[in-house]
Design a protein around this motif. Structure first.
Motif, short mmCIF file in Angstrom:
data_model
loop_
_atom_site.label_atom_id
_atom_site.label_comp_id
_atom_site.label_asym_id
_atom_site.label_seq_id
_atom_site.Cartn_x
_atom_site.Cartn_y
_atom_site.Cartn_z
N LEU A 51 0.81 -1.22 0.00
CA LEU A 51 0.00 0.00 0.00
C LEU A 51 0.85 1.27 0.00
O LEU A 51 0.31 2.38 0.07
N GLY A 52 2.15 1.11 -0.03
CA GLY A 52 3.03 2.29 -0.02
C GLY A 52 3.08 2.96 1.34
O GLY A 52 3.50 4.11 1.45
N LEU A 53 2.66 2.24 2.38
CA LEU A 53 2.68 2.83 3.72
C LEU A 53 3.99 2.55 4.44
O LEU A 53 4.30 3.16 5.46
N LEU A 54 4.75 1.61 3.91
CA LEU A 54 6.08 1.31 4.45
C LEU A 54 7.04 1.25 3.27
O LEU A 54 6.64 0.86 2.16
N GLN A 55 8.26 1.62 3.52
CA GLN A 55 9.24 1.57 2.43
C GLN A 55 10.08 0.30 2.55
O GLN A 55 10.66 0.04 3.61
N GLN A 56 10.13 -0.47 1.46
CA GLN A 56 10.92 -1.69 1.50
C GLN A 56 12.40 -1.36 1.37
O GLN A 56 12.75 -0.31 0.81
N ASP A 57 13.23 -2.24 1.87
CA ASP A 57 14.68 -2.06 1.70
C ASP A 57 15.09 -2.55 0.31
O ASP A 57 15.96 -1.99 -0.33
N GLU A 58 14.44 -3.62 -0.13
CA GLU A 58 14.72 -4.17 -1.46
C GLU A 58 13.44 -4.75 -2.02
O GLU A 58 12.53 -5.09 -1.27
N THR A 73 1.39 6.63 -3.27
CA THR A 73 1.46 5.77 -4.44
C THR A 73 0.17 5.83 -5.25
O THR A 73 -0.92 5.77 -4.70
N LYS A 74 0.33 6.00 -6.54
CA LYS A 74 -0.83 6.14 -7.43
C LYS A 74 -1.60 4.83 -7.54
O LYS A 74 -2.77 4.81 -7.90
N THR A 75 -0.91 3.73 -7.24
CA THR A 75 -1.56 2.42 -7.37
C THR A 75 -2.73 2.28 -6.37
O THR A 75 -3.61 1.45 -6.58
#
Lengths: 317, 251
Positions: A51-58, A73-75
């Motif tokens: 959901l773009g609420l957390l940023q992944q490391d990879e 995030t537009k998604t």
């Protein structure tokens, strides 16, 4: 069939704790996908990253081919989300809250009232006129489903939607999710395996931040290679005689029963051989039971046996 | 954005913030006039009862009244900042923004709506405060001698907006209401500390609270150019910074 959601090599670390260790799975369009895992397995982290609420490391996540970015995030315009513990503005009524959601989600003004009433009816809150303040957790969960489906999202993500509900409430939510499948793809996390068996087409098992098993329900059921069977001997001597001939038997510890043997993951042929041996030797037993393996057995076996870093791919989902 | 702005206004109404602020602005406007009117009378009564205690002024004038205006407004401003300090952090803690953000509500809209609605309440309250005070001061003393009224009172309004912008900046990244309050308080105390340097005091944003001197003719509007520019620039920077920081805030 194209994918509604594609997650590839997702890694996330909180401080020194590596919560996701390269999670990959995909959810085909118009399927109900069960995301199974114990508490703390990383389900919510995965969903929040989608959901773009957390940023992944990879790792890369795409929703209907569009890349998810952290922040705005537009998604998300294609996504409906039900958090695990949904919280709303308690000074609003259900209709006021859904009107706010409808406006933000861009539901056309002319359709809003009708959509809101339709959703409230679906979740059984149509007669609720009070403010959200006094709502039980179950009522909030139902309102959560209503807000998540309000704008007819192409992908519905639910974080443990049934865990707080009574059996009736659970059935209602599961029915709603199954009904939603016609117009949307559903990804829902849970640790209630019977819910997955009831409504999912596909599932993935997340354990210690890794996908240890994924596939269609048929594939997962086929994966349950062998079932346990139990033989209850009438005495200690009979039990030892059986165990001596069939070393795969182990003594089962069942409360209130003695001299019970368990054969883990046996085939029907194994079971037949045991029964004919008992008949030929005229060994006295109290009973023999073939226990059909459940998803729970599969879950327990993969989460117990799969060593870290190993993914069991049932098929290319 | 308008939907979220309306949500904010509904929240201010139903959480009784607008009611509390309305009462406070009204109360302190009336209290300012009453205090100015009654203080000399009270002093006179004390002087009558205490031999040797002499007072040289037995009647209040328009400057006593407007002195009270600039003194009393501090309290509604502080209460306003406290009431609004949890506007963002409560939503972070309860995760109430998540369903809305996942429906496409932009974080910029959240920040701008929250700040605009707060600014609207501050502005409306301040107009009420000024209106009531102006009416009574004119009734009792006459406001004819006042100079640069709009600029004098407008400066304090701008000072309030400046503190609100700082509150917004801290709210965009702080985890708790206490952190927001500590941030705003820290900036305020830093200014108060720097004020001890006589050369710097007239250049600080806090100089905008000195509207009384301007009303009396002791200073001219151009004396406030530097703090005015500093405040405008810092409001713009705080807003831009707040919008940038909230984009990456974990909701």
């Amino acid at each position: 069939m194209s994918n509604a959601l594609q997650v590839e090599g997702l890694k996330k670390r909180f401080g020194t704790k590596e919560v996701l260790k390269g999670v990959s799975f995909s959810v085909p369009e118009n399927s109900v996908f069960g995301f199974i895992g114990q508490n703390g397995a990383g389900k919510t982290t995965t969903m929040k990253t989608i959901l773009g609420l957390l940023q992944q490391d990879e790792g890369v996540i795409t929703v209907f081919g569009e890349k998810v970015t952290y922040g705005n995030t537009k998604t998300n315009r294609m996504v409906g989300y039900l958090p695990d513990v949904p919280e709303f503005y308690d000074y609003m009524t259900t209709r006021e809250y859904l009107r706010l959601c409808a406006e933000i989600a861009g539901v056309p003004a002319g359709e809003r009232k009708e959509r809101i009433e339709e959703m409230l009816k679906m979740v059984g809150l149509a007669d609720e006129k009070h403010r959200i303040k006094g709502f039980s957790r179950g009522m909030k969960q139902r309102l959560g489903i209503a807000q998540a489906l309000l704008h007819k999202p192409k992908l519905l993500i639910c974080d443990e939607p049934t865990s707080a509900l009574d059996p009736t409430g659970r059935k209602e939510i599961l029915d709603a999710l199954q009904a939603a499948k016609v117009q949307t793809t559903v990804l829902f996390s849970t640790h209630i395996l019977s819910d997955v068996e009831r409504i999912c087409d596909r599932a993935a098992i997340l354990h210690n931040g890794e996908i240890v098993l994924t596939g269609t329900m048929e594939e997962l059921h086929a994966r349950k290679n062998g079932n346990d069977f139990l033989v209850s001997a009438s005495g200690r001597g009979e039990m030892e005689a059986l165990q001596a001939h069939f070393p795969k038997f182990e003594e089962a510890e069942i409360v209130g029963q003695e001299n019970v043997l368990r054969w883990r993951k046996g085939s029907r042929e194994d079971f037949r051989q045991v029964l004919s041996y008992i008949a030929d030797r005229d060994i006295a037993i109290r009973g023999a039971e073939w226990a059909e393996a459940t998803l729970e057995d599969l879950f327990l076996s993969v989460t117990k046996e799969t060593p870290s870093g190993t993914e069991t791919e049932v098929s290319g989902v | 954005m308008s939907a979220f702005f309306r949500k904010e206004m509904t929240e201010h109404m139903r959480r009784k913030r607008i009611f509390v602020m309305g009462i406070l602005f009204l109360l302190f406007a009336v209290l300012g006039v009453v205090t100015a009117k009654l203080t000399p009378l009270l002093l006179e009564m004390v002087a009558d009862q205490m031999p040797g205690f002499a007072i040289d002024k037995t009647e209040s004038d328009i400057w006593d009244a407007w002195g009270q205006y600039f003194k009393n407004i501090d309290i509604p401003l502080i209460v306003f900042l406290i009431l609004w300090s949890g506007s963002f952090t409560t939503e972070y803690q309860k995760h109430t923004l998540i369903p809305l953000v996942t429906k496409g509500l932009s974080r910029t809209s959240i920040f701008v709506s929250k700040m605009l609605s707060a600014a609207l309440v501050w502005t409306a309250g301040y107009i009420l405060y000024f209106g009531v005070f102006y009416f009574y001061s004119d009734f009792y003393w006459g406001n004819g001698d006042l100079k640069h009224v709009a600029i004098s009172v407008g400066m304090y309004w701008l000072y309030g907006l400046w503190l609100l912008a700082i509150l917004g900046l801290f709210s965009s990244f702080a985890e708790t209401t206490m952190q927001v309050l500590l941030g705003v308080g820290g900036v305020f105390f830093l200014c108060s500390f720097v004020e001890f340097v006589p050369k710097l005091a007239p250049k600080l944003p806090t100089a905008l609270t000195g509207g009384l001197g301007l009303m009396q003719g002791g200073s001219v509007p151009s004396d406030f150019t530097v703090p005015f520019v500093i405040v405008i620039v810092s409001i713009v920077l705080c807003t831009a910074g707040g919008i940038a920081l909230i984009q990456k805030k974990q909701l």
